[in-house]
Design a protein around this motif. Structure first.
Motif, short mmCIF file in Angstrom:
data_model
loop_
_atom_site.label_atom_id
_atom_site.label_comp_id
_atom_site.label_asym_id
_atom_site.label_seq_id
_atom_site.Cartn_x
_atom_site.Cartn_y
_atom_site.Cartn_z
N GLY A 1 33.24 -9.01 32.63
CA GLY A 1 33.56 -8.68 31.24
C GLY A 1 35.07 -8.74 31.10
O GLY A 1 35.79 -9.01 32.07
N PRO A 2 35.59 -8.51 29.89
CA PRO A 2 37.03 -8.55 29.67
C PRO A 2 37.75 -7.57 30.61
O PRO A 2 37.25 -6.49 30.90
CB PRO A 2 37.18 -8.11 28.21
CG PRO A 2 35.88 -8.47 27.58
CD PRO A 2 34.84 -8.25 28.65
N THR A 3 38.93 -7.99 31.06
CA THR A 3 39.71 -7.18 31.99
C THR A 3 40.08 -5.85 31.36
O THR A 3 40.57 -5.80 30.23
CB THR A 3 40.99 -7.94 32.36
OG1 THR A 3 40.61 -9.17 32.97
CG2 THR A 3 41.87 -7.14 33.30
N VAL A 4 39.83 -4.79 32.11
CA VAL A 4 40.31 -3.48 31.68
C VAL A 4 41.11 -2.87 32.82
O VAL A 4 40.83 -3.09 33.99
CB VAL A 4 39.16 -2.52 31.26
CG1 VAL A 4 38.63 -2.90 29.89
CG2 VAL A 4 38.03 -2.52 32.27
N PHE A 5 42.15 -2.12 32.46
CA PHE A 5 43.03 -1.50 33.43
C PHE A 5 42.31 -0.35 34.12
O PHE A 5 42.38 -0.17 35.33
CB PHE A 5 44.31 -1.03 32.73
CG PHE A 5 45.30 -0.39 33.65
CD1 PHE A 5 45.80 -1.08 34.74
CD2 PHE A 5 45.73 0.91 33.42
CE1 PHE A 5 46.71 -0.48 35.60
CE2 PHE A 5 46.65 1.51 34.28
CZ PHE A 5 47.14 0.81 35.37
N ARG A 6 41.60 0.43 33.33
CA ARG A 6 40.80 1.53 33.87
C ARG A 6 39.37 1.41 33.34
O ARG A 6 39.17 0.95 32.24
CB ARG A 6 41.37 2.88 33.43
CG ARG A 6 42.65 3.23 34.13
CD ARG A 6 42.93 4.73 33.98
NE ARG A 6 44.17 5.07 34.66
CZ ARG A 6 45.38 4.95 34.12
NH1 ARG A 6 45.52 4.53 32.89
NH2 ARG A 6 46.46 5.27 34.80
#
Ligand code: MG
Length: 236
Positions: A196-201
């Motif tokens: 899925g889309p990159t998330v930092f956390r």
């Protein structure tokens, strides 16, 4: 019975000495940032919304000198004016020769496919960090097979093969995105499934978006440089 005569593959002339192949869209070679604009700041929904509605994008402000573009810290991420689905992409990048900081604070940038899915750019030469955040990782999702990083200040390349995700009209995911990455010619991701889309956390989760979205380069505050960027659209 087994001899097939069509379709006849299109003729493509490969590049030589670093030039682009004949059917490539050149996104940056030497002169200007005409094909790039400032990415809308904020969350991924804003990027999707901005691009779906074809809203105006202000000119990118990164530095261009001697055929090289360099992050101008604080000026923001930049995106292509054109959107892309399935692509082959070539990009060359270089982290600052002078080492400043360590871990994630050393030569950090990133290439976001469709503006959402980050292949990490980082000075990962003798620079320990979380491996799912080192150069060539699908950021926070998949560690690269090997570390092919060259010393800071040397030009490096990514050759990327990206399959965009497919969504149903009701928003359900039909097929996730997949990515293959060569770092300096060496395979480091092989048809890696993107979660899925990159998330930092937190955990990534797909959100329906248009078939084509821009490529994004990250301003992470470091003077990372780029040259010779081209894509081939894959419609096979
Ligand atoms: Mg990054």
């Amino acid at each position: 019975m087994t001899e097939v005569w069509e379709p006849v593959p299109e003729v493509v002339t490969p590049g030589s000495n670093g030039s682009s192949p004949s059917d490539a869209i050149v996104l940056f070679n030497v002169e200007n940032l005409d094909q790039w604009g400032v990415a809308p700041r904020g969350n991924r929904e804003r990027i999707i919304e901005h691009f779906s509605k074809d809203l105006a994008i202000s000119p990118a402000e990164w530095t261009v000198e001697d055929g090289v573009m360099t992050v101008k810290p604080g000026s923001g991420d930049i995106i292509t004016r054109q959107g892309f689905g399935d692509i082959q992409l070539h990009i060359e990048w270089k982290t600052p020769e002078e080492i400043d900081g360590d871990g994630q604070q050393r030569g950090n940038s990133g290439l976001f496919l469709q503006g959402l899915y980050e292949i990490q750019i980082l000075d990962s030469f003798e620079n320990p960090t979380n491996p799912n955040g080192q150069a060539g990782s699908v950021y926070k999702q998949r560690i690269p097979y090997v570390n092919v990083s060259l010393p800071p200040g040397e030009w490096q390349s990514f050759d990327i093969f990206f399959e965009a995700p497919v969504f149903r009209d009701d928003g359900r995911l039909v097929k996730p995105a997949y990515v293959t990455v060569l770092h300096n010619g060496i395979l480091i991701q092989h048809r890696t499934k993107i979660k899925g889309p990159t998330v930092f956390r937190g955990l990534p989760e797909y959100v329906k978006h248009p078939e084509k979205l821009p490529i994004r380069l990250q301003d992470h505050g470091d003077y990372v440089s780029f040259r010779n960027i081209w894509v081939r659209e894959l419609n096979h």
